[in-house]
Design an enzyme around this catalytic site. Sequence first.
Site, PDB file in Angstrom:
ATOM      1  N   ALA A  31     -10.473  -1.531   8.969  1.00 47.87           N
ATOM      2  CA  ALA A  31     -10.869  -2.871   8.517  1.00 47.87           C
ATOM      3  C   ALA A  31      -9.749  -3.859   8.883  1.00 47.87           C
ATOM      4  O   ALA A  31      -9.246  -4.607   8.042  1.00 47.87           O
ATOM      5  CB  ALA A  31     -11.175  -2.890   7.018  1.00 47.87           C
ATOM      6  N   LEU A  32      -9.376  -3.825  10.139  1.00 44.80           N
ATOM      7  CA  LEU A  32      -8.170  -4.527  10.596  1.00 44.80           C
ATOM      8  C   LEU A  32      -8.332  -6.043  10.522  1.00 44.80           C
ATOM      9  O   LEU A  32      -9.413  -6.576  10.761  1.00 44.80           O
ATOM     10  CB  LEU A  32      -7.853  -4.108  12.035  1.00 44.80           C
ATOM     11  CG  LEU A  32      -7.605  -2.614  12.222  1.00 44.80           C
ATOM     12  CD1 LEU A  32      -7.289  -2.315  13.690  1.00 44.80           C
ATOM     13  CD2 LEU A  32      -6.496  -2.095  11.332  1.00 44.80           C
ATOM     14  N   HIS A  36      -2.607  -6.878  10.150  1.00 39.69           N
ATOM     15  CA  HIS A  36      -2.368  -5.663  10.950  1.00 39.69           C
ATOM     16  C   HIS A  36      -1.957  -6.017  12.375  1.00 39.69           C
ATOM     17  O   HIS A  36      -1.077  -5.400  12.960  1.00 39.69           O
ATOM     18  CB  HIS A  36      -3.647  -4.808  11.028  1.00 39.69           C
ATOM     19  CG  HIS A  36      -4.111  -4.254   9.722  1.00 39.69           C
ATOM     20  ND1 HIS A  36      -5.266  -4.690   9.100  1.00 39.69           N
ATOM     21  CD2 HIS A  36      -3.597  -3.301   8.930  1.00 39.69           C
ATOM     22  CE1 HIS A  36      -5.428  -4.009   7.981  1.00 39.69           C
ATOM     23  NE2 HIS A  36      -4.438  -3.160   7.837  1.00 39.69           N
ATOM     24  N   GLN A  60      -5.217   9.050  -1.581  1.00 40.52           N
ATOM     25  CA  GLN A  60      -4.512   7.944  -2.226  1.00 40.52           C
ATOM     26  C   GLN A  60      -5.443   7.080  -3.084  1.00 40.52           C
ATOM     27  O   GLN A  60      -5.007   6.080  -3.646  1.00 40.52           O
ATOM     28  CB  GLN A  60      -3.746   7.103  -1.208  1.00 40.52           C
ATOM     29  CG  GLN A  60      -4.599   6.259  -0.283  1.00 40.52           C
ATOM     30  CD  GLN A  60      -3.723   5.586   0.779  1.00 40.52           C
ATOM     31  OE1 GLN A  60      -3.285   6.217   1.741  1.00 40.52           O
ATOM     32  NE2 GLN A  60      -3.456   4.288   0.615  1.00 40.52           N
ATOM     33  N   ASP A 153       2.719  -5.337   0.747  1.00 36.05           N
ATOM     34  CA  ASP A 153       2.696  -4.161  -0.140  1.00 36.05           C
ATOM     35  C   ASP A 153       4.141  -3.753  -0.400  1.00 36.05           C
ATOM     36  O   ASP A 153       4.639  -2.760   0.113  1.00 36.05           O
ATOM     37  CB  ASP A 153       1.924  -3.019   0.515  1.00 36.05           C
ATOM     38  CG  ASP A 153       0.474  -3.397   0.743  1.00 36.05           C
ATOM     39  OD1 ASP A 153      -0.145  -3.944  -0.193  1.00 36.05           O
ATOM     40  OD2 ASP A 153      -0.035  -3.184   1.857  1.00 36.05           O
ATOM     41  N   GLN A 156       4.935  -0.271  -1.813  1.00 37.02           N
ATOM     42  CA  GLN A 156       4.691   0.765  -0.805  1.00 37.02           C
ATOM     43  C   GLN A 156       5.838   0.800   0.224  1.00 37.02           C
ATOM     44  O   GLN A 156       6.310   1.876   0.601  1.00 37.02           O
ATOM     45  CB  GLN A 156       3.358   0.518  -0.092  1.00 37.02           C
ATOM     46  CG  GLN A 156       3.142   1.441   1.096  1.00 37.02           C
ATOM     47  CD  GLN A 156       1.727   1.411   1.631  1.00 37.02           C
ATOM     48  OE1 GLN A 156       0.850   2.075   1.097  1.00 37.02           O
ATOM     49  NE2 GLN A 156       1.490   0.648   2.681  1.00 37.02           N
TER      50      GLN A 156
HETATM   51  O1  PAF Z   1      -1.176   0.494   3.603  1.00 38.58           O
HETATM   52  C1  PAF Z   1      -2.128   1.228   3.963  1.00 38.58           C
HETATM   53  O2  PAF Z   1      -3.095   0.787   4.591  1.00 38.58           O
HETATM   54  C2  PAF Z   1      -2.096   2.697   3.606  1.00 38.58           C
HETATM   55  O3  PAF Z   1      -1.521   2.914   2.368  1.00 38.58           O
HETATM   56  C3  PAF Z   1      -1.391   3.568   4.682  1.00 38.58           C
HETATM   57  C4  PAF Z   1       0.080   3.208   4.795  1.00 38.58           C
HETATM   58  C5  PAF Z   1      -2.080   3.368   6.006  1.00 38.58           C
HETATM   59  C6  PAF Z   1      -1.484   5.044   4.308  1.00 38.58           C
HETATM   60  O4  PAF Z   1      -2.815   5.488   4.241  1.00 38.58           O
END
Ligand code: PAF
Length: 186
Positions: A31-32, A36, A60, A153, A156
């Site tokens: 879903a870019l 991205h 996840q 994020d 993350q």
């Molecule tokens: O940030 C994301 O889209 C996801 O957490 C990742 C880093 C691609 C891992 O599935």
Amino acid sequence: MVFQTHKELSTKIESLKNENLKIGFVPTMGALHDGHISLMQEAMKSNDILVVSIFVNPTQFDNASDLSQYPRTVKNDTNLIYNHFGKANVMIYTPNVEDIYGNNAVAKSYKYDGLEQVMEGANRPGHFDGVGTILEFLFQKVRPDHAYFGEKDFQQLQIVKKLVEKLHSPVKIIGCPIKREPHGLA
Ligand code: PAF
């Protein structure tokens, strides 16, 4: 070129490594959008080859309906990447769940020195174990010199840095600034 299995991907990566080419990696769940693309632009600037993974990682998600409703637009995503960057130095990895997890899609358990217990991690138990599991796998197969993550994020990004430190992985993690739409949406 699009790779659907880690075996094919690894074979190609091996030959790139033998040629001493630098690999920049952008892991995604598809879903870019422009955010991205801006990570990919950064990767293209400092590496010879861009590798993008597109994989909706089941481990996840802590909610089955979020997982089933997550958009899956691999064909559009692939076209978008090629339209921006051409095909010559671009590799796209689009595995299915089995290619990553066999028949047992479970997360490993990671200790991120408490980073996982605050903010988003506190509300989404197991989420960052799933993120760690997929990224450990992807880093082993892609063997990137640099991997790119949005600062959007924030938690993350900190966790991924901690992950590579704990794994003694040679990949350098690059955080990239937030890309905003004209109306402010990150
Ligand atoms: O940030 C994301 O889209 C996801 O957490 C990742 C880093 C691609 C891992 O599935």
